[in-house]
Design an enzyme around this catalytic site. Structure first.
Site, PDB file in Angstrom:
ATOM      1  N   SER C  95     -24.465 -11.911 -35.724  1.00 46.23           N
ATOM      2  CA  SER C  95     -23.964 -11.323 -37.041  1.00 46.23           C
ATOM      3  C   SER C  95     -24.001 -12.452 -37.815  1.00 46.23           C
ATOM      4  O   SER C  95     -25.115 -12.892 -38.310  1.00 46.23           O
ATOM      5  CB  SER C  95     -22.434 -11.060 -36.400  1.00 46.23           C
ATOM      6  N   ASP C 217     -24.974   0.570 -34.604  1.00 46.68           N
ATOM      7  CA  ASP C 217     -23.939  -0.403 -35.098  1.00 46.68           C
ATOM      8  C   ASP C 217     -23.285  -0.191 -36.436  1.00 46.68           C
ATOM      9  O   ASP C 217     -23.823  -0.166 -37.423  1.00 46.68           O
ATOM     10  CB  ASP C 217     -25.104  -1.826 -35.389  1.00 46.68           C
ATOM     11  N   HIS C 245     -21.702  -3.765 -31.932  1.00 41.57           N
ATOM     12  CA  HIS C 245     -22.378  -4.949 -32.807  1.00 41.57           C
ATOM     13  C   HIS C 245     -22.957  -6.257 -31.933  1.00 41.57           C
ATOM     14  O   HIS C 245     -23.078  -7.115 -32.166  1.00 41.57           O
ATOM     15  CB  HIS C 245     -21.215  -5.278 -33.796  1.00 41.57           C
TER      16      HIS C 245
END
Lengths: 113, 432, 267
Positions: C95, C217, C245
């Site tokens: 991320s 996602d 995610h």
């Protein structure tokens, strides 16, 4: 230890007598200044500050005494200090106020018993 | 736990029958009925989030039909966008790692565009080989609770804001006071050829501007002036008088350095400014001039006092005496006030000490009923006579510290001396 | 302060193997890699850490100023690499950490030799001609969500932060504790993460790069994955059949395979 300021006012034919006992310093001086401002005077009268019971007086206390003097003079009245303790008398002499104030060594000679 | 509150008839008469009827009614409460109408939302989802089963209670909160949800929506589709982010960054990873998660605050979307605060718990159901099969989720109505928590948070934020504001205000006030206080005193004392100086200022309270002042400054290249004094009272009003006093004395001295003349100018200024103000203000002050003689190394001192305690002279020979200035009047009380003068000569090893009455009026004794006094000060001075100004001031600073709570007034010290020519005298055996 | 202690650095695996740094994203800590580590320990020297403000990193090291930009977190990465004297390490960032890795690479190119970007997004908020998936209001709402979960946090986390050796049973009572973070620090990380814009930084990446995206996602949609792949020169894109995610948790086998294939290709 420090003793709180106590004040009493009584009227005589010659004028009011303000009796001051305890310590007159930075914290208590405003109290005396407020009180003297409320005393009614007129020409011919004399305000007597009886300091016989006063245990301490610093520069703020001296200022309060001078404020009382200004208050009396503004009303055309007279002012005198009575029974000034030795310590305060020494301070008054040091700052030259023994010549500004009328000072009586005891209270009898100025206000009677 | 069984609920008996619905038991209406007198149990003495028909108790047995009524209990049986009630119990039968509870048995008829099917698991399906309980699932659908439970006072909380139920939801089961595949591991990819697709909703496989949902109860009527939750559908009712969402105002959605079962057909629109089952097999068509994911759990995250029910959440607000912020809730989605929280779900993806916190909820889902935790659920994967722990197999369960409880009491997470989220908001679900309602069809009318509204949102409903809920508390969500979830657990993963595993297959016989330990592989995750589905997620079971319960959803509790948290509208009242969240409103209460938000109120708590709001109050906490408000209290925090108020505290920060108060702290900032206090810091700003302290800074303003410090700047003002500094403007009343010199940063450093100017160098004077053949003369040493030292000063100390003790503030009784950092919140309360002091009324003591001192200064040393050059007059005409040869001579220097000094003063030290005490404005009656404390606080901002006294500080205003102190400021007026300091700059009046400086200006007056440049015009006419005669000590009586400088104090008379100050007297006139204070009297005119304050006598009729209803708030009369006075000060005591010693003002003097220094005339160093470069050939002899002696320094001639001329000074005048207006109602100030007499200065001390510490001699190189180990003696110390007051330099009396009796009869000088408090400055600002009456027009045309009289001031008393005195003169002395400082020879090598001599020090002139000026102080305010915070020192002599400090409370001493076990019950703090006594005052330090002039004679004790003179005795202290004798023990330090012959030492240079900074040593004398340092010793007096230690004395002031020793007073502790007994020192309840501001105190200013200023020492002016001529360096000893011979070997420095020994320190006293028992310094105070 | 000792960086190893500050960032709660853990080193496992083959001490002779090439170094792989696993960097967690916003919302959790190094625990996120629990299913990835086993796939790497045999061949690699695996370095795990918590960013200051997350997990069990030293809370007193937190500074709102430093951690209000990605470069503050990137300095954590560089300092961890320096403390362990890593060179040409493979940096695996999840991320926002994928972008932190890009920034760290710019700061200390000699430390990082390859990038694995797991569900990266260089910008979460929509912009002219760019779809990140969120509006500024959405981000505010996330910050509010963090705030509403404050109470649960303080009850769970306080004893751990304060250290309570007299009551070890508290550790067992902690639920939801893997990713517990001080809410004030989490808010700073959230704001820094979701308001960042690192699109321009991607162009200058000059090391072998693997981009991993998920089919579903919410946070990093496939358009974003395509953007990152298009912008990082010479990068490889792998789309994992995974929802959410965190593919390293929801689809660990596929994720690990993609990472180990890529790493093996570097040797």
């Amino acid at each position: 230890m420090m003793s709180p300021l106590k004040t009493t006012v009584r009227e005589t034919a010659a004028g009011p007598v303000l009796e001051v006992t305890g310590e007159l310093d930075y914290t208590s001086a405003p109290e005396l200044r407020e009180l003297t401002a409320t005393i009614t005077l007129r020409p011919g009268l004399r305000l007597v500050l009886d300091l016989g019971g006063m245990e301490f007086c610093d520069s703020s206390g001296i200022t309060a005494l001078l404020a009382a003097r200004s208050h009396a003079h503004a009303a055309g009245a007279d002012i005198a200090l009575a029974a000034v303790p030795a310590h305060t008398l020494r301070v008054l002499r040091m700052v030259g106020l023994d010549e500004v104030f009328t000072i009586h060594p005891d209270r009898e000679s100025v206000i009677g018993s | 736990m069984m609920c008996r509150s619905a038991e209406q008839p007198d149990p003495q008469d028909t108790g047995g029958d009524a209990t049986d009827v009630l119990f039968a009614a509870l048995l008829e409460d099917s698991a399906d009925e309980l699932y659908e109408s439970a006072p909380c939302g139920y939801l089961s989802a595949l591991m990819d989030g697709t909703i496989a089963k949902i109860n009527s209670t939750l559908l009712g909160w969402l105002s959605l039909d079962r057909e629109a949800v089952v097999g068509r929506m994911r759990f995250t589709d029910l959440l607000t966008v912020g809730g989605k982010l929280y779900h993806e960054t916190h909820f889902a990873p935790l659920l994967r790692m722990q197999g369960e998660i409880s009491g997470i605050a989220l908001d679900i979307k309602q069809s009318a565009g509204g949102r409903m605060p809920v508390l969500v718990s979830a657990a993963v159901k595993y297959g016989s080989t330990g592989q995750p099969l589905l997620t079971r989720t319960t959803v509790f109505d948290a509208r009242d609770r969240r409103a209460y928590e938000e109120e708590l948070l709001r109050r906490r934020d408000a209290a925090e804001e108020a505290r920060k504001q108060a702290e900032a205000d206090r810091a700003r006030l302290q800074e303003a006071l410090a700047v003002l206080q500094q403007s009343l005193l010199p940063d450093t004392l100017p160098p004077i050829p053949g003369v040493e100086t030292a000063a100390h200022y003790h503030t009784a309270s950092p919140d309360r501007l002091g009324g003591d002042f001192y200064d040393v400054f050059p007059l005409d290249g040869k001579r220097f002036a000094f003063f030290l004094g005490d404005v009656c009272g404390k606080g901002p009003q006294a500080a205003a008088v102190t400021s007026l006093t300091r700059y009046t004395l400086r200006a007056a001295a440049l015009h006419d350095p005669d000590p009586v003349s400088a104090l008379s100018t100050l007297n006139t200024v204070l009297h005119e400014r304050y006598a009729d103000s209803g708030d009369p203000r006075y000060c005591t002050a010693v003002f003097g001039t220094l005339g160093p003689d470069p050939t002899t190394g002696h320094v001639a001192v001329q000074l005048a006092s207006g109602g100030h305690p007499p200065v001390l002279v510490l001699r190189a020979d180990g003696t110390a005496d007051f330099l009396p200035t009796p009869g000088g009047l408090l400055v600002g009380v009456v027009p045309g006030a009289r001031f008393t003068t005195a003169t002395t000569v400082l020879t090598p090893g001599d020090t002139l000490l000026l102080y305010t009455d915070g020192l002599t009026e400090a409370r001493t004794g076990d019950d703090q009923s006594d005052r330090y006094g002039d004679e004790a000060l003179r005795g202290f001075a004798v023990r330090h006579a012959g030492r240079p100004p900074d040593a004398v001031v340092q010793a007096l600073t230690g004395l002031l510290h020793g007073f502790g709570d007994g020192l309840d007034d501001d105190t200013a010290l200023l020492a002016i001396g001529v360096p000893a020519t011979g070997p420095a005298p020994c320190d006293p055996a028992t310094p105070d | 302060m000792d960086v190893v202690r500050r960032n709660n650095v853990t080193v496992v695996g083959n001490p002779e193997g090439p170094a792989v740094v696993l960097a967690h994203g916003f919302g959790c800590d190094q625990n996120m890699w629990r299913l990835t580590v086993p796939a790497l320990v045999e061949d690699y020297r695996v370095v795990l850490f918590d960013y200051v403000g997350s997990g069990r990193a030293e809370p007193s090291a937190f500074s709102e100023k430093r951690y209000s930009s990605l470069s503050g977190y990137a300095r954590d990465v560089v300092e961890v690499c320096e403390a362990l004297d890593l060179r040409d390490a493979a940096f695996v960032g999840h991320s926002v950490s994928a972008m932190i890795g890009v920034v760290a690479l710019g700061m200390a190119p000699e430390r990082i030799g390859a990038l694995v970007m797991v569900a990266p997004s260089p910008r979460y908020v929509d912009d002219d001609g760019y779809r990140g998936g969120f509006s500024a209001d959405d981000i505010d709402e996330l910050l509010a969500s963090l705030e509403s979960n404050y109470l649960g946090w303080s009850a769970a986390m306080a004893p751990m932060i304060m250290g309570n050796p007299d009551r070890p049973e508290l550790d067992q009572e902690l639920k939801n504790s893997f990713c517990a973070t001080d809410p004030d620090m989490a808010r700073v990380f959230a704001r820094t993460t979701f308001l960042s814009d690192s699109r321009d930084d991607l162009k200058s990446v000059a090391v072998p790069t693997l981009v991993l995206e998920c089919t579903q996602d919410v946070i990093a949609p496939r358009e974003v994955g395509a953007f990152v792949h298009r912008t990082v020169p010479g990068s490889t894109l792998v789309t994992l059949d995974a929802t959410g995610h965190c593919p390293h948790l929801s689809a660990p086998e596929a994720t690990n395979a993609a990472i180990t294939d890529f790493l093996a290709g570097l040797r």
